[in-house]
Design a protein around this motif. Structure first.
Motif, PDB file in Angstrom:
ATOM      1  N   VAL A 120      14.492 -34.887  -0.330  1.00  8.29           N
ATOM      2  CA  VAL A 120      14.236 -33.480  -0.019  1.00  8.29           C
ATOM      3  C   VAL A 120      12.744 -33.253   0.221  1.00  8.29           C
ATOM      4  N   VAL A 121      11.914 -33.879  -0.624  1.00  6.83           N
ATOM      5  CA  VAL A 121      10.454 -33.759  -0.469  1.00  6.83           C
ATOM      6  C   VAL A 121      10.008 -34.336   0.872  1.00  6.83           C
ATOM      7  N   ILE A 122      10.573 -35.480   1.248  1.00  3.37           N
ATOM      8  CA  ILE A 122      10.208 -36.117   2.519  1.00  3.37           C
ATOM      9  C   ILE A 122      10.585 -35.209   3.689  1.00  3.37           C
ATOM     10  N   ARG A 123      11.785 -34.646   3.656  1.00  2.00           N
ATOM     11  CA  ARG A 123      12.216 -33.760   4.747  1.00  2.00           C
ATOM     12  C   ARG A 123      11.323 -32.538   4.853  1.00  2.00           C
ATOM     13  N   GLN A 124      11.004 -31.936   3.714  1.00  2.00           N
ATOM     14  CA  GLN A 124      10.159 -30.743   3.731  1.00  2.00           C
ATOM     15  C   GLN A 124       8.735 -31.084   4.171  1.00  2.00           C
ATOM     16  N   SER A 125       8.216 -32.225   3.726  1.00  2.00           N
ATOM     17  CA  SER A 125       6.870 -32.651   4.131  1.00  2.00           C
ATOM     18  C   SER A 125       6.816 -32.884   5.638  1.00  2.00           C
ATOM     19  N   THR A 126       7.865 -33.529   6.161  1.00  2.00           N
ATOM     20  CA  THR A 126       7.928 -33.798   7.590  1.00  2.00           C
ATOM     21  C   THR A 126       8.027 -32.506   8.385  1.00  2.00           C
ATOM     22  N   LEU A 127       8.868 -31.592   7.932  1.00  3.86           N
ATOM     23  CA  LEU A 127       9.016 -30.314   8.626  1.00  3.86           C
ATOM     24  C   LEU A 127       7.694 -29.550   8.663  1.00  3.86           C
ATOM     25  N   LEU A 128       7.014 -29.451   7.524  1.00  2.00           N
ATOM     26  CA  LEU A 128       5.737 -28.743   7.473  1.00  2.00           C
ATOM     27  C   LEU A 128       4.713 -29.391   8.399  1.00  2.00           C
ATOM     28  N   SER A 129       4.758 -30.719   8.499  1.00  2.00           N
ATOM     29  CA  SER A 129       3.814 -31.432   9.358  1.00  2.00           C
ATOM     30  C   SER A 129       4.056 -31.119  10.825  1.00  2.00           C
ATOM     31  N   TYR A 130       5.322 -31.061  11.225  1.00  3.31           N
ATOM     32  CA  TYR A 130       5.633 -30.719  12.615  1.00  3.31           C
ATOM     33  C   TYR A 130       5.290 -29.252  12.903  1.00  3.31           C
ATOM     34  N   ASP A 131       5.485 -28.388  11.929  1.00  3.58           N
ATOM     35  CA  ASP A 131       5.046 -27.002  12.091  1.00  3.58           C
ATOM     36  C   ASP A 131       3.544 -26.942  12.337  1.00  3.58           C
ATOM     37  N   ASN A 132       2.787 -27.723  11.562  1.00  2.93           N
ATOM     38  CA  ASN A 132       1.331 -27.791  11.748  1.00  2.93           C
ATOM     39  C   ASN A 132       0.971 -28.336  13.125  1.00  2.93           C
ATOM     40  N   ALA A 133       1.734 -29.337  13.577  1.00  2.44           N
ATOM     41  CA  ALA A 133       1.446 -29.961  14.875  1.00  2.44           C
ATOM     42  C   ALA A 133       1.623 -28.968  16.019  1.00  2.44           C
ATOM     43  N   PHE A 134       2.690 -28.186  15.981  1.00  2.00           N
ATOM     44  CA  PHE A 134       2.896 -27.179  17.021  1.00  2.00           C
ATOM     45  C   PHE A 134       1.786 -26.127  16.975  1.00  2.00           C
ATOM     46  N   PHE A 135       1.369 -25.765  15.789  1.00  2.00           N
ATOM     47  CA  PHE A 135       0.289 -24.771  15.666  1.00  2.00           C
ATOM     48  C   PHE A 135      -1.006 -25.325  16.256  1.00  2.00           C
TER      49      PHE A 135
END
Length: 516
Positions: free
Chosen positions: A469-484
Motif C-alpha cells: 500500500v505504501v509503495i502504491r501511494q508513494s508511486t501515485l504521489l510521485s506521478y502527481d508531482n511529475a505532472f505538476f
C-alpha cells in the motif's frame, strides 16, 4: 500534377511520417513479451527502444545533406525501402542483439520519413495555404506517438510482438511504390562539392553518446556507471567541436548558420519544450493507468483515443483561424494554457480516479498540443529562404525528438527520487503508536488468519500488504508531482512564446501562412 495525384501524394508522405513516429513508442508496451520470447533480460531488451532513438536523432539533422547529395527522390524512396526491410527483419529476429541491430538501421531509414515528408508537404501547397500544410503534417507529428502505445498494446495482446513490425511492411510497400510514380525532385536544388566526413563523424559520435546517456542513465544509476561518465565526456567534446567545425567550413553537413534566424532559434527551443511535453505525457499516462489503476494496454489506449481524434480537428481549425487573420499569440497561449491545465488536473490523480475522468482530462492535453503544433511547425521555417527550409525543418524535428528523450530521461530520474522520498515520509507515520496503523495491521492479520494462516505468518503477510500500500501511494504521489512539474516547465516557457511572436511581427505578415 493533378489535384487527385497531389492529394494522394500528400496522404502517402504523411502516412510515412506517422509510421515512423508510431515506431518511436509502439515497442514500449511489448518489452516484456520480447524479453520472455527472446530469452533476454528486460534491461537488454530496452536497447530495442534506445537503438532506434539513437539512430533517429543522428540521421534527422543530416537529412538535408543526404537529400542534396543523393537526390530527394532517391533518398526518400530508399529510406522507405530501408525502413520497411528492417521492419520485416525485426519481426524475424531470433535473438535480442539481432533485433537491436535492425532497429538501429530501421531508425536510420526512418529519419527521412519525418523531415523530408514535412518539406514535401510544404512544397505541395501554395504559399497562401501553408497553414493547412502545417496542420496536415501536425496530424502525423501528434497522432503518431499518441497511438503508438495503443496500437502496440492491441497487437501484442491479440497477436504476437513481431506483428508490431510486420504492420509496417504493406504500408511501406505502398508508400515506396506510390512515391516512385508520383514524387519528383524539388524545384530548388543545391549542389555539394565535397562531403563533410569530419562533421558527420563528430555528429554521429556526439549525438549517439548523448542519446545513450539519456536513454540508459537512470537504468544504470547515472554517473555511478563508468561508461555513462565516458559517454558524457565524449558527447560534450564531440558536440562542441561539431558546432565549431560546422560554423567554420564552407559546405557543412548541417548548416547551423540557419540558426541566425531568431525566429527559427526560438521556434526550435519551443519545439524542444513541446516535444518534451508530447512524449513525456504520453509516457507517463499509460504507466499510471496500467501500473496503478489496473488498466490493460488496450484499455489504456482507448483512454488516449478520444483526445487524439479531437486533436485532428483542433489542428485543422487552428490553421483556418490563422489564415483568417487571428493572431498566432492567441492560439499559442491557449494551447499552452490547455496543456498546463491538463497537467494540473493530472497532478490531482488518486487511486479512485475513473477512466472517464482521465479520458476527459486527456482531451485538454490533446487540444493544447494540437494548437501548438501548427504555429510552431510553420514558425520554424517562416523566415528561411527556400534553399534553407529542408535544413530548418530537419533541425526543428531533431529538437522535438531530443525534447522527448530529455523529458523521459529527466522524469524517470525525478520519479525515482520522488518515490524514495515519499516512501520515507509515509513510513515515518507508520508506527505501533499510531492508532490507525495498529487498527489496519490487526484487520489485515485477522483477514489472513481467516484464510488459514498461523498468527505469525498472518502478521508477516499483513506487514507485506501494508508495504505494498505504501509503495502504491508513494508511486501515485510521485506521478502527481511529475505532472505538476511538467506543467511548470510549460509555464516557464511562456515568455519565449512572446519573443517568438515578436520576432515574427518584426519580419512582417502572419508567421503561419508563409514558408519563406
Amino acid at each position: 500534377m493533378s489535384n487527385l495525384r497531389r492529394n494522394f501524394l500528400i496522404f502517402i508522405v504523411i502516412l510515412a511520417a506517422i509510421m515512423e513516429l508510431i515506431d518511436t513508442s509502439i515497442v514500449n508496451v511489448a518489452l516484456n513479451y520480447m524479453s520472455g520470447n527472446l530469452g533476454s533480460t528486460l534491461e537488454d531488451t530496452s536497447w530495442v527502444i534506445t537503438s532506434y532513438a539513437i539512430a533517429n536523432v543522428i540521421i534527422i539533422p543530416i537529412t538535408s545533406f543526404l537529400t542534396t547529395k543523393l537526390g530527394r527522390r532517391n533518398y526518400y524512396i530508399g529510406s522507405i525501402i530501408l525502413f520497411t526491410f528492417c521492419s520485416l527483419m525485426c519481426g524475424q529476429a531470433g535473438n535480442i542483439w539481432t533485433l537491436v541491430f535492425f532497429r538501429f538501421i530501421q531508425g536510420l531509414g526512418g529519419g527521412a520519413l519525418l523531415s523530408v515528408s514535412q518539406v514535401i508537404v510544404f512544397e505541395l501547397f501554395p504559399k497562401e495555404k501553408q497553414g493547412v500544410a502545417s496542420a496536415l503534417f501536425g496530424v502525423g507529428v501528434f497522432v503518431g506517438p499518441t497511438i503508438g502505445p495503443t496500437l502496440g498494446g492491441f497487437i501484442t495482446e491479440n497477436y504476437s510482438w513481431p506483428w508490431i513490425f510486420y504492420i509496417n511492411v504493406p504500408l511501406g510497400a505502398l508508400a515506396a511504390i506510390s512515391c516512385f510514380f508520383l514524387l519528383s525532385e524539388p524545384t530548388v536544388k543545391q549542389t555539394i562539392k565535397r562531403v563533410d566526413w569530419t562533421g558527420i563523424g563528430l555528429l554521429a559520435v556526439g549525438i549517439g553518446a548523448l542519446q545513450t546517456v539519456l536513454e540508459r542513465g537512470e537504468t544504470d544509476d547515472w554517473f555511478a556507471a563508468n561508461y555513462i561518465i565516458w559517454l558524457t565526456v565524449t558527447a560534450m567534446i564531440c558536440l562542441t567541436f561539431f558546432v565549431l567545425w560546422e560554423l567554420k567550413i564552407k559546405d557543412p553537413v548541417v548548416n547551423l548558420r540557419v540558426l541566425k534566424s531568431k525566429t527559427l532559434s526560438v521556434a526550435a527551443v519551443l519545439t524542444f519544450v513541446t516535444g518534451l511535453g508530447l512524449f513525456t505525457s504520453v509516457y507517463l499516462t499509460p504507466v499510471v493507468a496500467q501500473r496503478l489503476l489496473g488498466f490493460t494496454p488496450s484499455q489504456t489506449g482507448l483512454l488516449l483515443l478520444p483526445g487524439a481524434i479531437i486533436a485532428i480537428f483542433g489542428l485543422i481549425i487552428s490553421a483556418r483561424l490563422l489564415q483568417k487573420g487571428l493572431s498566432p499569440i492567441i492560439i499559442i497561449i491557449v494551447g499552452f494554457a490547455l496543456f498546463i491545465y491538463f497537467n494540473w488536473r493530472m497532478s490531482g490523480l488518486t487511486l479512485e480516479t475513473s477512466g472517464g475522468e482521465i479520458t476527459f482530462t486527456l482531451i485538454f492535453r490533446a487540444v493544447g498540443l494540437a494548437l501548438l503544433t501548427v504555429p510552431l511547425t510553420a514558425l520554424a521555417v517562416s523566415s528561411l529562404a527556400d534553399k534553407d527550409i529542408p535544413q530548418g525543418a530537419a533541425l526543428n524535428n531533431m529538437m522535438r525528438q531530443l525534447g522527448g528523450s530529455f523529458g523521459i530521461s529527466i522524469f524517470n530520474t525525478y520519479l525515482a527520487r520522488r518515490i524514495a522520498s515519499h516512501r520515507v515520509d509515509l513510513i515515518s507515520h507508520i508506527t505501533l503508536t499510531d492508532p490507525q496503523t495498529v487498527l489496519r495491521l490487526q484487520s489485515y492479520t485477522s483477514y489472513f488468519q481467516n484464510k488459514g494462516y498461523s498468527i505469525f505468518d498472518a502478521k508477516i503477510k499483513a506487514l507485506k500488504l501494508i508495504d505494498q500500500v505504501v509503495i502504491r501511494q508513494s508511486t501515485l504521489l510521485s506521478y502527481d508531482n511529475a505532472f505538476f512539474l511538467l506543467g511548470l516547465i510549460f509555464v516557464a516557457a511562456l515568455p519565449l512564446l512572446l519573443i517568438a511572436v515578436g520576432q515574427a511581427k518584426r519580419k512582417g505578415g502572419p508567421v503561419i501562412i508563409s514558408d519563406h
